[in-house]
Write a protein that holds these residues in place. Structure first.
Motif, PDB file in Angstrom:
ATOM      1  N   GLU A   1       0.766  -1.237  -0.040  1.00  0.00           N
ATOM      2  CA  GLU A   1      -0.023   0.154   0.057  1.00  0.00           C
ATOM      3  C   GLU A   1       0.852   1.192   0.022  1.00  0.00           C
ATOM      4  OE1 GLU A   1      -3.877   1.710   2.328  1.00  0.00           O
ATOM      5  OE2 GLU A   1      -3.000  -0.208   2.905  1.00  0.00           O
ATOM      6  N   ARG A   2       0.843   1.691  -1.182  1.00  0.00           N
ATOM      7  CA  ARG A   2       1.944   3.009  -1.107  1.00  0.00           C
ATOM      8  C   ARG A   2       1.239   3.858  -2.441  1.00  0.00           C
ATOM      9  NH1 ARG A   2       6.798   1.692  -2.089  1.00  0.00           N
ATOM     10  NH2 ARG A   2       7.372   3.092  -3.521  1.00  0.00           N
ATOM     11  N   SER A   3       1.811   5.301  -2.388  1.00  0.00           N
ATOM     12  CA  SER A   3       1.455   6.092  -3.366  1.00  0.00           C
ATOM     13  C   SER A   3       2.330   5.781  -4.439  1.00  0.00           C
ATOM     14  CB  SER A   3       1.564   7.683  -2.791  1.00  0.00           C
ATOM     15  OG  SER A   3       0.796   8.096  -1.802  1.00  0.00           O
ATOM     16  N   VAL A   4       1.668   5.981  -5.662  1.00  0.00           N
ATOM     17  CA  VAL A   4       2.334   5.307  -6.863  1.00  0.00           C
ATOM     18  C   VAL A   4       2.583   6.686  -7.936  1.00  0.00           C
ATOM     19  CG1 VAL A   4       2.184   4.086  -9.055  1.00  0.00           C
ATOM     20  CG2 VAL A   4       1.381   3.091  -7.033  1.00  0.00           C
ATOM     21  N   PRO A   5       3.689   7.174  -8.145  1.00  0.00           N
ATOM     22  CA  PRO A   5       4.042   8.486  -8.915  1.00  0.00           C
ATOM     23  C   PRO A   5       3.773   8.008 -10.469  1.00  0.00           C
ATOM     24  CG  PRO A   5       6.347   7.092  -8.562  1.00  0.00           C
ATOM     25  CD  PRO A   5       5.071   6.431  -7.679  1.00  0.00           C
ATOM     26  N   PHE A   6       3.112   9.057 -11.173  1.00  0.00           N
ATOM     27  CA  PHE A   6       2.552   8.823 -12.551  1.00  0.00           C
ATOM     28  C   PHE A   6       3.215   9.978 -13.240  1.00  0.00           C
ATOM     29  CE2 PHE A   6      -1.125   9.741 -15.287  1.00  0.00           C
ATOM     30  CZ  PHE A   6      -0.688   9.108 -16.292  1.00  0.00           C
ATOM     31  N   TYR A   7       4.167   9.559 -14.079  1.00  0.00           N
ATOM     32  CA  TYR A   7       4.758  10.570 -15.221  1.00  0.00           C
ATOM     33  C   TYR A   7       4.202  10.683 -16.465  1.00  0.00           C
ATOM     34  CZ  TYR A   7       8.346  10.141 -11.642  1.00  0.00           C
ATOM     35  OH  TYR A   7       8.952   9.985 -10.429  1.00  0.00           O
ATOM     36  N   PHE A   8       3.963  11.893 -16.930  1.00  0.00           N
ATOM     37  CA  PHE A   8       3.596  12.071 -18.339  1.00  0.00           C
ATOM     38  C   PHE A   8       4.009  13.483 -18.698  1.00  0.00           C
ATOM     39  CE2 PHE A   8       0.405  13.513 -15.198  1.00  0.00           C
ATOM     40  CZ  PHE A   8       0.087  14.783 -15.536  1.00  0.00           C
ATOM     41  N   ALA A   9       3.854  13.675 -19.892  1.00  0.00           N
ATOM     42  CA  ALA A   9       4.054  14.976 -20.558  1.00  0.00           C
ATOM     43  C   ALA A   9       3.204  16.029 -20.794  1.00  0.00           C
ATOM     44  CB  ALA A   9       5.093  14.723 -22.010  1.00  0.00           C
ATOM     45  N   ARG A  10       3.364  17.238 -20.583  1.00  0.00           N
ATOM     46  CA  ARG A  10       2.388  18.208 -20.766  1.00  0.00           C
ATOM     47  C   ARG A  10       3.055  19.519 -21.445  1.00  0.00           C
ATOM     48  NH1 ARG A  10      -1.595  19.361 -16.270  1.00  0.00           N
ATOM     49  NH2 ARG A  10      -2.494  17.421 -16.803  1.00  0.00           N
ATOM     50  N   ARG A  11       2.891  19.947 -22.576  1.00  0.00           N
ATOM     51  CA  ARG A  11       3.332  21.062 -23.323  1.00  0.00           C
ATOM     52  C   ARG A  11       4.890  20.934 -23.037  1.00  0.00           C
ATOM     53  NH1 ARG A  11      -0.745  25.606 -20.617  1.00  0.00           N
ATOM     54  NH2 ARG A  11      -2.739  24.638 -21.676  1.00  0.00           N
ATOM     55  N   GLY A  12       5.380  19.841 -23.191  1.00  0.00           N
ATOM     56  CA  GLY A  12       6.853  19.622 -23.708  1.00  0.00           C
ATOM     57  C   GLY A  12       7.621  19.505 -22.013  1.00  0.00           C
ATOM     58  N   ARG A  13       6.768  19.567 -20.749  1.00  0.00           N
ATOM     59  CA  ARG A  13       7.364  19.254 -19.716  1.00  0.00           C
ATOM     60  C   ARG A  13       7.013  17.888 -18.947  1.00  0.00           C
ATOM     61  NH1 ARG A  13       4.888  22.379 -16.001  1.00  0.00           N
ATOM     62  NH2 ARG A  13       6.698  22.129 -14.634  1.00  0.00           N
ATOM     63  N   LEU A  14       7.666  17.438 -18.312  1.00  0.00           N
ATOM     64  CA  LEU A  14       7.490  16.181 -17.657  1.00  0.00           C
ATOM     65  C   LEU A  14       6.855  16.452 -16.259  1.00  0.00           C
ATOM     66  CD1 LEU A  14       7.795  13.105 -17.645  1.00  0.00           C
ATOM     67  CD2 LEU A  14      10.038  13.335 -16.207  1.00  0.00           C
ATOM     68  N   ILE A  15       5.486  15.829 -16.358  1.00  0.00           N
ATOM     69  CA  ILE A  15       4.785  16.055 -15.000  1.00  0.00           C
ATOM     70  C   ILE A  15       4.757  14.837 -14.006  1.00  0.00           C
ATOM     71  CG2 ILE A  15       2.342  16.572 -14.156  1.00  0.00           C
ATOM     72  CD1 ILE A  15       3.835  18.865 -15.896  1.00  0.00           C
ATOM     73  N   ARG A  16       4.923  15.097 -12.600  1.00  0.00           N
ATOM     74  CA  ARG A  16       4.694  13.968 -11.618  1.00  0.00           C
ATOM     75  C   ARG A  16       3.668  14.094 -10.761  1.00  0.00           C
ATOM     76  NH1 ARG A  16       6.491  12.270  -6.740  1.00  0.00           N
ATOM     77  NH2 ARG A  16       7.609  10.177  -6.606  1.00  0.00           N
ATOM     78  N   THR A  17       2.698  13.154 -10.662  1.00  0.00           N
ATOM     79  CA  THR A  17       1.782  13.250  -9.726  1.00  0.00           C
ATOM     80  C   THR A  17       1.497  11.894  -9.295  1.00  0.00           C
ATOM     81  OG1 THR A  17      -0.526  13.936  -9.737  1.00  0.00           O
ATOM     82  CG2 THR A  17       0.064  12.541 -11.549  1.00  0.00           C
ATOM     83  N   LEU A  18       0.732  11.827  -8.240  1.00  0.00           N
ATOM     84  CA  LEU A  18       0.736  10.641  -7.676  1.00  0.00           C
ATOM     85  C   LEU A  18      -0.609   9.947  -7.833  1.00  0.00           C
ATOM     86  CD1 LEU A  18       2.152  11.659  -4.096  1.00  0.00           C
ATOM     87  CD2 LEU A  18       3.308  10.268  -5.740  1.00  0.00           C
ATOM     88  N   LEU A  19      -0.881   8.608  -7.972  1.00  0.00           N
ATOM     89  CA  LEU A  19      -2.114   7.988  -7.940  1.00  0.00           C
ATOM     90  C   LEU A  19      -2.509   7.420  -6.655  1.00  0.00           C
ATOM     91  CD1 LEU A  19      -1.183   5.559 -11.055  1.00  0.00           C
ATOM     92  CD2 LEU A  19      -2.411   7.690 -11.106  1.00  0.00           C
TER      93      LEU A  19
END
Length: 234
Positions: free
Chosen positions: A216-234
């Motif tokens: 049970e852990r927070s999972v990082p999610f990486y994706f690009a938006r407008r040329g920038r790498l975004i990191r959020t948590l699932l």
């Protein structure tokens, strides 16, 4: 920590060759039998269109047949729920399990490591029944737009001792060569994709926080938006 590795940023293809991301899975097989923790990595064949000659974890795209693979033990409930926690189209239990099964299938096909119990049926797609129970869900990353091949990859991790894996018995394949057990805190001079370097950094942080890597852990999610790498948590 020392590191002589080279992190490689994938250059985008021409805009007209953009593609929608396809489901994929990758697995970090971890050896904690020594003083530190090592992870299995190998060099992708130069014949590959995507990431040729770069060192990565075993993995590949989810195949339709992965949905039909039998397994001996199911995912931990926390892992299954995390795999289903996405933005956009919902992920079914079947698709979530297929992603995990794809990771174990690729580990066997690329490194000769069967994670599970021997299969009684000789005609079975795999010679073993995959055991999903000890898989941790570590990260999700989508290849940025502008590439001819894009993947929506889920990264898993498992400790070799939990899966009763003999770490001396790994086999190179045409797809993944020069297999090496790499100390996660002291990477040698390997050419690795930028996202792999990021996932390794997350792995180190997770091990420092709790060496057992709880399910049970927070999972990082990486994706690009407008040329920038975004990191959020699932």
């Amino acid at each position: 920590m020392t590191s002589g590795r080279e992190s490689v940023t994938l250059a985008p293809d021409t805009p007209e060759r953009r593609a929608r991301p396809r489901d994929a899975a990758s697995i970090m097989l971890l050896d904690r039998s020594g003083d530190g923790v090592r992870v299995l990595m190998g060099r992708r064949s130069s014949a590959h269109v995507f990431m040729p000659d770069l060192y990565v974890f075993p993995g590949g795209r989810r195949d339709p047949t992965d949905h039909r693979l039998a397994f001996s033990s199911d995912l931990n409930p926390a892992v299954l729920q995390a795999l289903k926690s996405v933005r956009g189209a919902p992920v079914s239990d079947s698709r979530a399990r297929a992603l995990a099964l794809a990771a174990l299938r690729e580990l066997y096909e690329e490194a000769g490591v069967p994670l599970g119990t021997p299969h009684a049926k000789a005609e079975a797609p795999l010679p073993f029944l995959p055991d999903l129970a000890n898989l941790r869900y570590m990260a999700r990353a989508i290849t940025p737009p502008g590439h001819s091949r894009r993947f929506d990859t889920r990264f898993f991790a498992i400790f070799a001792d939990e899966a009763e894996v003999d770490t001396s018995r790994v086999l190179e394949s045409r797809e993944l060569q020069d297999l090496q057990w790499i100390d996660v805190n002291d990477l040698p001079s390997l050419r690795i994709p930028e996202i792999t370097a990021i996932i390794l950094s997350d792995l180190r942080s997770g091990l420092n926080t709790d060496p057992t890597l709880p399910y049970e852990r927070s999972v990082p999610f990486y994706f690009a938006r407008r040329g920038r790498l975004i990191r959020t948590l699932l």
